[in-house]
Design an enzyme around this catalytic site. Structure first.
Site, PDB file in Angstrom:
ATOM      1  N   ARG A   1     -10.740  25.871   4.799  1.00  0.00           N
ATOM      2  CA  ARG A   1     -10.666  24.030   4.727  1.00  0.00           C
ATOM      3  C   ARG A   1      -9.623  23.655   5.791  1.00  0.00           C
ATOM      4  O   ARG A   1     -10.012  22.827   6.454  1.00  0.00           O
ATOM      5  CB  ARG A   1     -10.269  23.974   3.469  1.00  0.00           C
TER       6      ARG A   1
ATOM      7  N   ASP B   1     -10.480   9.570  -8.847  1.00  0.00           N
ATOM      8  CA  ASP B   1     -10.259  10.836  -8.219  1.00  0.00           C
ATOM      9  C   ASP B   1      -9.323  11.004  -7.154  1.00  0.00           C
ATOM     10  O   ASP B   1      -8.807   9.794  -6.631  1.00  0.00           O
ATOM     11  CB  ASP B   1     -11.697  11.245  -7.630  1.00  0.00           C
TER      12      ASP B   1
END
Length: 265
Positions: A32, A138
């Site tokens: 990532r 979130d």
């Protein structure tokens, strides 16, 4: 990526969000963050760590967005929505239209969870007669942007029961379905770090906090569920992920079904 780089990134993730990056996550972090390193024009992880440390206020959002996993789908763990329709909603209806209904989707990702909640409400009660607000939060600002748009590929919608498809406006040429305004207007999307300050004033009748605490250690889980209990009405319902449990974590909820709990104190 050297061990010292990974340990630094792990400490930043834990200090800011409570996320525990174990050694098993090292490959995921490498994959990532490598993409982020290339986009910044850097050449190695040491440089990225220095960049993150020097300008954490700006870079930390990109960092956390990169390492969090946002797997979601409509009506995931379908037994939760069946229980919501058959047990919880009838209870809310019995309280009458004067009772404001407050629901929290605490890790909403790209939106299927809060939209599934809203669709379930719309199919089982006259939502126009009730004061309903669904808060969807979130940590990842990128997925929140997608959630707010309320647009999903038609392939993603094929899994839905046919009578639920009328909650979407089909855009055949674009290959998408857009959540209808009557559903979307029930939901407010906000970025929120669950381990940071919570600005909410209302208390909740229902909380979905699913597949979140698998990233946290036991102490952080205890603190989080204690705060969630404080933000819920007595007798309110908590839904957690299929691989999660409150056993040995908190005594403020009683188990009433598979990963379904009720606040008792």
């Amino acid at each position: 990526m050297l061990d010292e780089d990974f340990h630094f990134l792990s400490s930043v993730a834990f200090d800011i969000s409570g996320i525990v990056l174990s050694e098993q996550k090292k490959e995921l972090v490498y994959s990532r963050i490598s993409r982020r390193i290339r986009s910044l024009g850097l050449t190695n992880f040491k440089q990225y760590c220095e960049h993150l440390n020097a300008d954490q206020s700006k870079e930390v959002s990109f960092f956390l967005n990169s390492i969090t996993t946002n797997l979601t789908s409509f009506f995931r763990e379908s037994h939760h929505f069946e229980y919501l329709a058959k047990t919880v909603i009838p209870e809310l209806k019995r309280k009458g239209t004067s009772h404001p209904i407050r629901i929290w989707s605490a890790a909403c990702s790209t939106g299927p969870e809060p939209y599934s909640i809203a669709i379930t409400l719309s199919k089982n009660m006259p939502i126009q007669n009730y004061n309903i607000k669904i808060l969807a939060t979130d940590l990842d600002s990128d997925v929140l942007a997608k959630a707010k748009a309320g647009e999903y590929s038609l392939d993603d919608l094929e899994q839905l029961p046919k009578d639920y498809l009328n909650c979407f406006e089909r855009k055949e040429k674009l290959g998408i379905g857009r959540i209808k305004p009557s559903i979307r207007e029930l939901i407010q999307f906000n970025r929120l770090n669950l381990l940071g300050p919570w600005p909410m004033q209302s208390t909740f009748d229902i909380v979905f906090c699913r597949n979140v605490v698998i990233y946290f250690n036991k102490e952080t889980q205890r603190e989080l569920f204690d705060r969630i209990a404080n933000a819920m009405n007595d007798g309110a319902y908590l839904f957690i992920g299929h691989s999660e449990t409150l056993h040995g974590i908190t005594d403020r909820f009683e188990s009433i079904g598979r990963t379904i709990y009720k606040k008792v104190k």
